[in-house]
Enzyme design. Sequence first.
Site, PDB file in Angstrom:
ATOM      1  N   ASP A   1      -4.760  -9.982   1.609  1.00  0.00           N
ATOM      2  CA  ASP A   1      -5.851  -9.513   0.759  1.00  0.00           C
ATOM      3  C   ASP A   1      -6.991 -10.533   0.835  1.00  0.00           C
ATOM      4  OD1 ASP A   1      -5.097 -11.632  -0.744  1.00  0.00           O
ATOM      5  OD2 ASP A   1      -4.400 -10.472  -2.448  1.00  0.00           O
ATOM      6  N   SER A   2      -8.098 -10.227   0.224  1.00  0.00           N
ATOM      7  CA  SER A   2      -9.288 -11.076   0.396  1.00  0.00           C
ATOM      8  C   SER A   2      -9.321 -12.255  -0.564  1.00  0.00           C
ATOM      9  CB  SER A   2     -10.530 -10.237   0.148  1.00  0.00           C
ATOM     10  OG  SER A   2     -10.598  -9.895  -1.231  1.00  0.00           O
ATOM     11  N   GLY A   3      -8.483 -12.212  -1.580  1.00  0.00           N
ATOM     12  CA  GLY A   3      -8.527 -13.247  -2.611  1.00  0.00           C
ATOM     13  C   GLY A   3      -9.372 -12.827  -3.804  1.00  0.00           C
ATOM     14  N   GLY A   4     -10.186 -11.815  -3.619  1.00  0.00           N
ATOM     15  CA  GLY A   4     -11.107 -11.392  -4.674  1.00  0.00           C
ATOM     16  C   GLY A   4     -10.391 -10.989  -5.949  1.00  0.00           C
ATOM     17  N   PHE A   5      -9.361 -10.180  -5.820  1.00  0.00           N
ATOM     18  CA  PHE A   5      -8.664  -9.670  -7.006  1.00  0.00           C
ATOM     19  C   PHE A   5      -8.117 -10.817  -7.861  1.00  0.00           C
ATOM     20  CE2 PHE A   5      -4.984  -7.976  -9.277  1.00  0.00           C
ATOM     21  CZ  PHE A   5      -5.559  -6.882  -9.904  1.00  0.00           C
TER      22      PHE A   5
ATOM     23  N   ASP B   1     -14.232  -8.007  -1.963  1.00  0.00           N
ATOM     24  CA  ASP B   1     -14.922  -6.991  -2.765  1.00  0.00           C
ATOM     25  C   ASP B   1     -15.038  -7.484  -4.198  1.00  0.00           C
ATOM     26  OD1 ASP B   1     -12.164  -6.891  -3.178  1.00  0.00           O
ATOM     27  OD2 ASP B   1     -12.183  -4.785  -3.737  1.00  0.00           O
TER      28      ASP B   1
ATOM     29  N   GLN C   1     -15.007   0.828  -3.550  1.00  0.00           N
ATOM     30  CA  GLN C   1     -15.028   0.636  -4.998  1.00  0.00           C
ATOM     31  C   GLN C   1     -15.743   1.835  -5.619  1.00  0.00           C
ATOM     32  OE1 GLN C   1     -13.419  -1.375  -6.890  1.00  0.00           O
ATOM     33  NE2 GLN C   1     -12.603  -2.862  -5.420  1.00  0.00           N
TER      34      GLN C   1
ATOM     35  N   GLY D   1      -9.452  -0.951  -6.776  1.00  0.00           N
ATOM     36  CA  GLY D   1      -9.837  -0.678  -8.153  1.00  0.00           C
ATOM     37  C   GLY D   1      -9.096   0.475  -8.797  1.00  0.00           C
TER      38      GLY D   1
ATOM     39  N   ASP E   1       0.784  -1.005  -1.111  1.00  0.00           N
ATOM     40  CA  ASP E   1       1.453  -2.254  -1.482  1.00  0.00           C
ATOM     41  C   ASP E   1       1.562  -2.251  -2.994  1.00  0.00           C
ATOM     42  OD1 ASP E   1      -1.533  -3.036  -1.912  1.00  0.00           O
ATOM     43  OD2 ASP E   1      -0.383  -4.602  -2.899  1.00  0.00           O
TER      44      ASP E   1
ATOM     45  N   CYS F   1      23.336   4.790  -0.726  1.00  0.00           N
ATOM     46  CA  CYS F   1      22.303   3.828  -0.314  1.00  0.00           C
ATOM     47  C   CYS F   1      22.920   2.858   0.698  1.00  0.00           C
ATOM     48  CB  CYS F   1      21.768   3.065  -1.531  1.00  0.00           C
ATOM     49  SG  CYS F   1      20.586   1.782  -1.092  1.00  0.00           S
TER      50      CYS F   1
ATOM     51  N   CYS G   1      21.784  -0.071   1.587  1.00  0.00           N
ATOM     52  CA  CYS G   1      21.381  -1.477   1.435  1.00  0.00           C
ATOM     53  C   CYS G   1      22.610  -2.363   1.229  1.00  0.00           C
ATOM     54  CB  CYS G   1      20.375  -1.635   0.296  1.00  0.00           C
ATOM     55  SG  CYS G   1      21.103  -1.880  -1.332  1.00  0.00           S
TER      56      CYS G   1
ATOM     57  N   CYS H   1      24.146  -2.160  -2.371  1.00  0.00           N
ATOM     58  CA  CYS H   1      24.945  -0.969  -2.696  1.00  0.00           C
ATOM     59  C   CYS H   1      26.211  -0.863  -1.860  1.00  0.00           C
ATOM     60  CB  CYS H   1      24.088   0.288  -2.535  1.00  0.00           C
ATOM     61  SG  CYS H   1      22.811   0.408  -3.798  1.00  0.00           S
TER      62      CYS H   1
ATOM     63  N   HIS I   1      17.930  -4.200  -3.064  1.00  0.00           N
ATOM     64  CA  HIS I   1      18.037  -2.749  -3.271  1.00  0.00           C
ATOM     65  C   HIS I   1      16.660  -2.104  -3.450  1.00  0.00           C
ATOM     66  CE1 HIS I   1      19.166   1.216  -4.584  1.00  0.00           C
ATOM     67  NE2 HIS I   1      18.283   1.049  -5.573  1.00  0.00           N
TER      68      HIS I   1
HETATM   69 ZN   LIG Z   1      20.901   0.079  -2.557  1.00  0.00          ZN
END
Ligand SMILES: [Zn+2]
Length: 370
Positions: A92-96, A146, A191, A218, A268, A306, A308, A311, A337
């Site tokens: 990310d840009s760091g802005g947030f 931004d 934005q 945003g 994300d 599942c 994973c 599980c 998980h």
């Molecule tokens: Zn799982």
Amino acid sequence: MNEFEIIARDSESRARAGLLQTAHGDIETPVFMPVGTLGTVKSLTPEELLEAGARIILGNTYHLYLRPGCEVIGQFSGLHRFMNWKRAILTDSGGFQVFSLAKLSKTSEDGVTFQSHIDGSAHLLTPEKSVEIQLCLGSDIIMCLDQCIPYPAERGAVREALALTTRWAGRCKEFRDRHTRGKDLLFGIVQGGMFNDLRSESVAELAEIGFHGYAVGGLSVGEPKDVMLEIAAATLPQLPGEKPKYIMGVGTPADLVNLVDLGADMFDCVMPTRNARNGQLFTGCGAINISNACFKQDIEPVESGCRCYTCRNYSKAYLRHLFLAKELLAYRLNTIHNVHFYLDLMKRMRAAICAGEFETFKKNFFSDQI
Ligand SMILES: [Zn+2]
């Protein structure tokens, strides 16, 4: 060169499946990117991320710039080698974070001045500086700086922030084009707050500059869910159709299904990792809280079927015990998980789009939610 290819489109919605080429491997979309704020997806090793199916993760410019800093990460030619992650990284840009974490941030035409939340030191983050840091991190996908604006906000303030974001995006593009090593991609960020016409304005201005991909920023900043979806529904179709479309910082599994339906390709969110550490686990029937007394003697895994590691090997009773005892393993097993669940959900959506069965997938997904 077109680094993004659309493989399949759903005939009844805007959902699409694509392939995004990066310097560190191809990424199948729609894709979820686990958040690795400080150069680690909290509690997981790179091998565990790969096993969960992650092919791209997020790094955080603000945090990594302040600590350990580019002089450390630069020694490793970037974040990939520093953290031993061989696949793609979006930063990310760091802005947030400057707007949300730093003390005394002040925005001007030039950039944002702020005080580090760690030691109070003063810094100036300009669009050029943000791209320079992301190039130093060796990022595969660089985000433009931004101006994030809190919700709710007055129309006038939103419009000013949007205009500044466009001018900063132009400066990011110029700087990136002069300093790129040729393989990184640069994404612009739309934005415009909760105003559809301002979102359209932002899209048009960014498309004019031209980016490898476009993010909608945003959103998920405190607005009601239906407003978020309405803004996304109006904004996504206006973005250049042949480029990847990224919804930043969203959301729940249901959000992801709804947004893929609206044509989003990339996501994300800290939700799977952060919630795992708070004992919330995602399943096909909705989220459960592992500390709940009903799991005290539950010998079943979090989700039967599942694949994973958690599980395949552990019961809800054991996970509940670890969590209540605040054992470190609880955070790891829960995170394994949840990350697996999110990535698997994306994989299943992609398969459904490719098979022409996304409508059925969607219907089943929502009818399974409790
Ligand atoms: Zn799982």
